[in-house]
Enzyme design. Structure first.
Site, PDB file in Angstrom:
ATOM      1  CE1 TYR A  51      -5.703 -49.846   8.011  1.00  0.00           C
ATOM      2  CE2 TYR A  51      -3.492 -48.966   7.738  1.00  0.00           C
ATOM      3  CZ  TYR A  51      -4.862 -48.850   7.570  1.00  0.00           C
ATOM      4  OH  TYR A  51      -5.383 -47.728   6.959  1.00  0.00           O
ATOM      5  CG  ASN A 114      -8.133 -46.398   0.485  1.00  0.00           C
ATOM      6  OD1 ASN A 114      -7.235 -46.018   1.222  1.00  0.00           O
ATOM      7  ND2 ASN A 114      -8.976 -47.355   0.819  1.00  0.00           N
ATOM      8  CG  HIS A 117      -8.249 -45.150   8.816  1.00  0.00           C
ATOM      9  ND1 HIS A 117      -8.437 -46.505   8.644  1.00  0.00           N
ATOM     10  CD2 HIS A 117      -8.619 -44.860  10.103  1.00  0.00           C
ATOM     11  CE1 HIS A 117      -8.888 -47.017   9.794  1.00  0.00           C
ATOM     12  NE2 HIS A 117      -9.000 -46.035  10.681  1.00  0.00           N
ATOM     13  CD  GLU A 128      -9.116 -47.339  13.895  1.00  0.00           C
ATOM     14  OE1 GLU A 128      -9.186 -48.459  13.361  1.00  0.00           O
ATOM     15  OE2 GLU A 128      -9.668 -46.316  13.417  1.00  0.00           O
TER      16      GLU A 128
HETATM   17  N1  UDP Z   1      -6.756 -52.435   1.285  1.00  0.00           N
HETATM   18  C1  UDP Z   1      -5.988 -52.943   0.224  1.00  0.00           C
HETATM   19  N2  UDP Z   1      -6.542 -53.920  -0.561  1.00  0.00           N
HETATM   20  C2  UDP Z   1      -7.783 -54.421  -0.352  1.00  0.00           C
HETATM   21  C3  UDP Z   1      -8.536 -53.901   0.719  1.00  0.00           C
HETATM   22  C4  UDP Z   1      -7.994 -52.921   1.506  1.00  0.00           C
HETATM   23  O1  UDP Z   1      -4.854 -52.531   0.004  1.00  0.00           O
HETATM   24  O2  UDP Z   1      -8.233 -55.307  -1.099  1.00  0.00           O
HETATM   25  C5  UDP Z   1      -6.184 -51.375   2.128  1.00  0.00           C
HETATM   26  C6  UDP Z   1      -6.822 -50.008   1.876  1.00  0.00           C
HETATM   27  O3  UDP Z   1      -5.817 -48.996   2.012  1.00  0.00           O
HETATM   28  C7  UDP Z   1      -7.856 -49.958   2.991  1.00  0.00           C
HETATM   29  C8  UDP Z   1      -7.106 -50.645   4.139  1.00  0.00           C
HETATM   30  O4  UDP Z   1      -6.390 -51.703   3.485  1.00  0.00           O
HETATM   31  O5  UDP Z   1      -8.264 -48.639   3.290  1.00  0.00           O
HETATM   32  C9  UDP Z   1      -7.977 -51.229   5.230  1.00  0.00           C
HETATM   33  O6  UDP Z   1      -8.954 -52.058   4.637  1.00  0.00           O
HETATM   34  P1  UDP Z   1     -10.472 -52.015   5.132  1.00  0.00           P
HETATM   35  O7  UDP Z   1     -11.165 -53.186   4.520  1.00  0.00           O
HETATM   36  O8  UDP Z   1     -10.519 -51.883   6.617  1.00  0.00           O
HETATM   37  O9  UDP Z   1     -11.048 -50.696   4.415  1.00  0.00           O
HETATM   38  P2  UDP Z   1     -11.474 -49.272   5.007  1.00  0.00           P
HETATM   39  O10 UDP Z   1     -12.045 -49.498   6.376  1.00  0.00           O
HETATM   40  O11 UDP Z   1     -10.226 -48.425   5.025  1.00  0.00           O
HETATM   41  O12 UDP Z   1     -12.490 -48.735   4.028  1.00  0.00           O
HETATM   42 MG    MG Z   2     -11.313 -50.545   7.962  1.00  0.00          MG
END
Ligand code: UDP
Ligand code: MG
Length: 139
Positions: A51, A114, A117, A128
């Protein structure tokens, strides 16, 4: 649209809650072929590396803690238009905004925890996939 592959994780919250089977069923129902799959645990360094794009975000430390709290399942998925289709199948990052029937709508607790991924672009998908799988596992 051509056949492509994407990278997915069934995150620690979903594994701990016993939702891995239902999520794998949703993967198959959405027409994905599972190319490779493994249960593992992330070290802090691995979670921080995976991440890294989010390292300046306020949620970074919490995200790393969450992703290292227990076993997770890493997946290499293949189908036509896999990257966009998997993101559609997962639903919005925040389950409060996720469409009815999506995995995050069905199983996610909140924007952090959530369930799943999915890679967001061809370059990130390849990076990845390489983070977790060797060439021979992706044949
Ligand atoms: N996340 C979080 N708080 C936020 C946004 C994201 O804890 O406000 C976490 C969540 O688990 C998310 C991950 O960070 O899936 C990566 O964020 P991203 O914006 O890349 O979302 P994704 O691609 O997973 O939808
Ligand atoms: Mg993402």
């Amino acid at each position: 649209m051509s056949v492509e592959r994407t990278f997915s994780i069934i995150k620690p919250d979903a594994v701990a809650a016993g939702h891995a089977g239902a999520i794998l069923a949703a993967v198959e129902q959405a027409g994905f072929k599972v190319l490779a799959m493994r249960m593992t645990r992330l070290t802090q360094a691995q979670a921080q590396g995976f991440y890294a794009v989010h390292r300046e975000k306020p949620f970074f430390a919490g995200l790393v803690k969450f992703m290292t709290e227990g076993p997770l399942i890493v997946l290499a998925l293949e189908r036509e238009n896999a990257i966009a289709k998997w993101r559609e199948t997962m639903g919005a990052t925040n389950p409060a905004n996720a469409a009815e029937g999506t995995i995050r709508k069905r199983f996610a607790a909140n924007v952090e925890r959530n369930c799943v991924h999915g890679s967001d672009a061809p370059e990130t998908a390849e990076t990845e996939l390489r983070f977790f799988f060797s060439t021979s596992e992706l044949l």
